[in-house]
Design a protein around this motif. Sequence first.
Motif, mmCIF file in Angstrom:
data_model
loop_
_atom_site.group_PDB
_atom_site.id
_atom_site.type_symbol
_atom_site.label_atom_id
_atom_site.label_comp_id
_atom_site.label_asym_id
_atom_site.label_seq_id
_atom_site.Cartn_x
_atom_site.Cartn_y
_atom_site.Cartn_z
ATOM 1 N N SER A 106 6.443 2.730 15.398
ATOM 2 C CA SER A 106 5.825 4.046 15.563
ATOM 3 C C SER A 106 5.661 4.761 14.227
ATOM 4 O O SER A 106 4.583 5.274 13.904
ATOM 5 N N VAL A 107 6.730 4.792 13.414
ATOM 6 C CA VAL A 107 6.648 5.509 12.141
ATOM 7 C C VAL A 107 5.736 4.778 11.151
ATOM 8 O O VAL A 107 5.122 5.407 10.286
ATOM 9 N N SER A 108 5.627 3.450 11.279
ATOM 10 C CA SER A 108 4.736 2.700 10.398
ATOM 11 C C SER A 108 3.280 3.079 10.642
ATOM 12 O O SER A 108 2.506 3.260 9.696
ATOM 13 N N VAL A 109 2.924 3.196 11.912
ATOM 14 C CA VAL A 109 1.564 3.625 12.247
ATOM 15 C C VAL A 109 1.343 5.057 11.760
ATOM 16 O O VAL A 109 0.243 5.402 11.295
ATOM 17 N N SER A 110 2.385 5.882 11.829
ATOM 18 C CA SER A 110 2.288 7.259 11.337
ATOM 19 C C SER A 110 1.967 7.288 9.844
ATOM 20 O O SER A 110 1.124 8.062 9.389
ATOM 21 N N VAL A 111 2.663 6.443 9.071
ATOM 22 C CA VAL A 111 2.400 6.370 7.627
ATOM 23 C C VAL A 111 0.959 5.950 7.368
ATOM 24 O O VAL A 111 0.268 6.526 6.521
ATOM 25 N N LEU A 112 0.500 4.949 8.101
ATOM 26 C CA LEU A 112 -0.866 4.458 7.927
ATOM 27 C C LEU A 112 -1.879 5.565 8.215
ATOM 28 O O LEU A 112 -2.847 5.758 7.459
ATOM 29 N N ILE B 292 -4.534 7.378 5.607
ATOM 30 C CA ILE B 292 -5.975 7.456 5.859
ATOM 31 C C ILE B 292 -6.467 8.893 5.706
ATOM 32 O O ILE B 292 -7.523 9.161 5.112
ATOM 33 N N VAL B 293 -5.666 9.842 6.227
ATOM 34 C CA VAL B 293 -6.019 11.261 6.097
ATOM 35 C C VAL B 293 -6.095 11.662 4.629
ATOM 36 O O VAL B 293 -7.027 12.356 4.196
ATOM 37 N N VAL B 294 -5.116 11.205 3.842
ATOM 38 C CA VAL B 294 -5.085 11.530 2.410
ATOM 39 C C VAL B 294 -6.301 10.962 1.689
ATOM 40 O O VAL B 294 -6.952 11.639 0.884
ATOM 41 N N ILE B 295 -6.633 9.710 1.980
ATOM 42 C CA ILE B 295 -7.759 9.043 1.312
ATOM 43 C C ILE B 295 -9.076 9.768 1.578
ATOM 44 O O ILE B 295 -9.915 9.934 0.680
ATOM 45 N N PHE B 296 -9.244 10.239 2.813
ATOM 46 C CA PHE B 296 -10.515 10.881 3.176
ATOM 47 C C PHE B 296 -10.495 12.402 2.980
ATOM 48 O O PHE B 296 -11.430 13.092 3.346
ATOM 49 N N SER B 297 -9.420 12.936 2.393
ATOM 50 C CA SER B 297 -9.379 14.384 2.157
ATOM 51 C C SER B 297 -8.964 14.696 0.726
ATOM 52 O O SER B 297 -8.154 15.577 0.476
ATOM 53 N N GLY B 298 -9.524 13.967 -0.202
ATOM 54 C CA GLY B 298 -9.244 14.248 -1.603
ATOM 55 C C GLY B 298 -8.778 13.049 -2.393
ATOM 56 O O GLY B 298 -8.803 13.059 -3.627
ATOM 57 N N GLY B 299 -8.305 12.016 -1.697
ATOM 58 C CA GLY B 299 -7.869 10.815 -2.395
ATOM 59 C C GLY B 299 -6.425 10.874 -2.854
ATOM 60 O O GLY B 299 -5.813 11.950 -2.919
ATOM 61 N N VAL B 300 -5.884 9.706 -3.186
ATOM 62 C CA VAL B 300 -4.481 9.607 -3.606
ATOM 63 C C VAL B 300 -4.233 10.388 -4.891
ATOM 64 O O VAL B 300 -3.152 10.958 -5.093
ATOM 65 N N LYS B 301 -5.225 10.434 -5.781
ATOM 66 C CA LYS B 301 -5.048 11.132 -7.062
ATOM 67 C C LYS B 301 -4.826 12.629 -6.890
ATOM 68 O O LYS B 301 -4.291 13.291 -7.787
ATOM 69 N N SER B 302 -5.234 13.169 -5.748
ATOM 70 C CA SER B 302 -5.085 14.612 -5.523
ATOM 71 C C SER B 302 -3.705 14.987 -4.988
ATOM 72 O O SER B 302 -3.405 16.168 -4.819
ATOM 73 N N LEU B 303 -2.865 13.988 -4.731
ATOM 74 C CA LEU B 303 -1.510 14.277 -4.242
ATOM 75 C C LEU B 303 -0.704 15.013 -5.309
ATOM 76 O O LEU B 303 -0.805 14.706 -6.502
ATOM 77 N N LYS B 304 0.086 15.973 -4.867
ATOM 78 C CA LYS B 304 0.899 16.767 -5.784
ATOM 79 C C LYS B 304 2.323 16.209 -5.784
ATOM 80 O O LYS B 304 3.170 16.624 -5.007
ATOM 81 N N LEU B 305 2.564 15.241 -6.663
ATOM 82 C CA LEU B 305 3.850 14.547 -6.707
ATOM 83 C C LEU B 305 4.673 15.003 -7.904
ATOM 84 O O LEU B 305 4.170 15.070 -9.023
ATOM 85 N N ASN B 306 5.934 15.328 -7.646
ATOM 86 C CA ASN B 306 6.889 15.619 -8.712
ATOM 87 C C ASN B 306 8.285 15.315 -8.180
ATOM 88 O O ASN B 306 8.494 15.234 -6.962
ATOM 89 N N LEU B 307 9.246 15.135 -9.076
ATOM 90 C CA LEU B 307 10.572 14.655 -8.686
ATOM 91 C C LEU B 307 11.275 15.577 -7.696
ATOM 92 O O LEU B 307 11.876 15.118 -6.715
ATOM 93 N N ARG B 308 11.222 16.886 -7.937
ATOM 94 C CA ARG B 308 11.893 17.814 -7.020
ATOM 95 C C ARG B 308 11.264 17.775 -5.638
ATOM 96 O O ARG B 308 11.956 17.761 -4.612
#
Length: 285
Positions: free
Chosen positions: A182-188, A192-208
């Motif tokens: 169930s959670v694996s399908v959730s990640v997928l 998909i939502v991320v890819i079609f709404s700005g792409g992976v590069k638009s993710l706001k990632l930081n250590l905290r």
Amino acid sequence: MTPETFGLLTAFFFACGHALARAAMRYSDPRTTALMNAVGQALVVWTLALILSPVSGLWSKGMWFFALDGLMVPAIGRWLLFYGMLKVGMSRAASISGIAPFFTLAVAVLFLNERLTMVIAGATAAIVFGVYFVSKRKEKTDFQIKYVIYPLAAALVWGLSPNIRKLGLEIINYPMLGAAVSVSVSVLMMLIVVIFSGGVKSLKLNLRGIFFQLLSGTAHAVAILFYVYGLNVGKVVIVTPLANSTPLFSLPLALIFFRAKEGITISTVLGTFLIVLGIFTLFAR
């Protein structure tokens, strides 16, 4: 543990996960937090599943029910809720979607042949109305009745979810492995939502942010495991209302850690009383 205890622990860990996600969004954004939360869930659940469950269970027909559950809740359910929040306001949408246990009970009685007593129905009603009052806030959003269909549809999707999991558990006896699927399908779906709404590069990632996001995912993973095991040993009509009593724990967490501006109102006091009353009734029935 009893099904009632599993249900209440589910609500507690969901509330902890919500609080940690809120902390993560001090350093990130909702989209990134949702994805990393799902990743954290998958890491924890898959680790435990591979240790405690046979991999051969993955080929069982019952896993299709868990895959469907993973598709419905994060993808369809969240989209309907978020769109509803945009149209009718956040607290209205959250309050309306809080009636999900009513749909769950109806489906469980009609299709799973579970017995619904007046005590269980009354306790569920108390919890649902308690969630409504605790979630109630003043809204500035313009309200149009036609848009209520979106949070109602979200409630229906979430109401179906426990029954879908229960159907899967009637075919297989590997709750943790089912939760992993169930959670694996959730990640997928979130990816998909991320890819079609700005792409992976638009993710706001930081250590905290990642730290709190993964902690949030861990708490939600524990909640999911308690939920699935509760459904495995108990009835949907008992476990689901207790699992939906999350605001009972979310409110004090918000007040303690985030100094929520709403504070304590007549609505929150009444809502908390109704939730506690419903929980006590289900335990004491």
